[in-house]
Design a protein around this motif. Structure first.
Motif, mmCIF file in Angstrom:
data_model
loop_
_atom_site.group_PDB
_atom_site.id
_atom_site.type_symbol
_atom_site.label_atom_id
_atom_site.label_comp_id
_atom_site.label_asym_id
_atom_site.label_seq_id
_atom_site.Cartn_x
_atom_site.Cartn_y
_atom_site.Cartn_z
ATOM 1 N N MET A 108 0.904 -1.033 0.062
ATOM 2 C CA MET A 108 0.154 -0.123 -0.125
ATOM 3 C C MET A 108 0.813 1.045 -0.018
ATOM 4 S SD MET A 108 -2.991 1.024 2.707
ATOM 5 C CE MET A 108 -4.100 -0.151 2.470
ATOM 6 N N PRO A 109 0.756 2.315 -0.753
ATOM 7 C CA PRO A 109 1.490 3.474 -1.005
ATOM 8 C C PRO A 109 1.254 4.188 0.259
ATOM 9 C CG PRO A 109 0.075 3.226 -2.886
ATOM 10 C CD PRO A 109 -0.530 2.216 -1.946
ATOM 11 N N THR A 160 -1.402 6.750 0.951
ATOM 12 C CA THR A 160 -2.508 6.105 1.052
ATOM 13 C C THR A 160 -2.814 5.664 2.823
ATOM 14 O OG1 THR A 160 -2.826 4.983 -1.102
ATOM 15 C CG2 THR A 160 -4.264 4.014 0.676
ATOM 16 N N ILE A 161 -1.568 5.295 3.276
ATOM 17 C CA ILE A 161 -1.659 4.744 4.601
ATOM 18 C C ILE A 161 -1.928 5.813 5.419
ATOM 19 C CG2 ILE A 161 -0.183 3.959 6.313
ATOM 20 C CD1 ILE A 161 1.236 2.280 4.392
ATOM 21 N N ASN A 188 -5.438 7.061 5.141
ATOM 22 C CA ASN A 188 -6.275 6.009 6.082
ATOM 23 C C ASN A 188 -6.349 6.210 7.481
ATOM 24 O OD1 ASN A 188 -7.104 5.068 3.477
ATOM 25 N ND2 ASN A 188 -6.165 3.008 3.735
#
Length: 153
Positions: free
Chosen positions: A1-2, A5-6, A9
């Motif tokens: 996961m990039p 994005t982490i 999120n």
């Protein structure tokens, strides 16, 4: 996961968690209208939805085949929690929304209901995309299935 994005999120989940915790743990928090009865019934529904979500994830994990020839769409198993596959393409999202709705009922807190609504909107977008992909990829995909809510959406 990039990484981006982490970070997004984590900010979303941690931010909402802090906001919900603030209201639920505030000294002026008002308990649910029907007291323990409301909390207990909602808790039973919450636990059932979590068990359903777990069952669906196990079923989806067991679908992984060898390469593109091994791909198949999910179908119900002997586990009654997977029978939702008869009606929806993404029962994991259905169960997740059910868990959040029951948590909203359990806490009777407007911010929790708002979080549930936002989660439902996002999961509906994901479910519609997955449903469309299944329909395109598998010519024999069941036409009765909807994306996230049986017989409706």
């Amino acid at each position: 996961m990039p990484l981006r994005t982490i970070v997004r999120n984590c900010a979303y989940y941690w931010g909402f968690s802090a906001w919900l915790a603030y209201y639920i743990n505030h000294p002026l928090y008002t308990p649910p209208s029907y007291g323990e009865l409301q909390v207990n019934y909602a808790l039973v529904i919450f636990v059932m939805c979590e068990l359903g979500n777990f069952s669906i994830h196990l079923t989806l994990n067991n679908l992984r085949g060898d390469g593109p020839r091994g791909r198949r769409y999910p179908t119900p198993t002997k586990n009654p929690f997977t029978w939702l596959f008869f009606f929806v393409s993404c029962p994991n999202y259905t169960y997740e929304v059910g868990a959040w709705v029951s948590f909203s009922i359990m806490t009777q807190c407007l911010p929790v209901a708002f979080y549930t609504l936002l989660g439902f909107i996002q999961m509906t977008i994901w479910a519609k995309g997955k449903h469309k992909a299944y329909s395109r990829e598998f010519k024999d995909y069941p036409s009765l299935r909807m994306a996230i809510i049986p017989l409706i959406l």
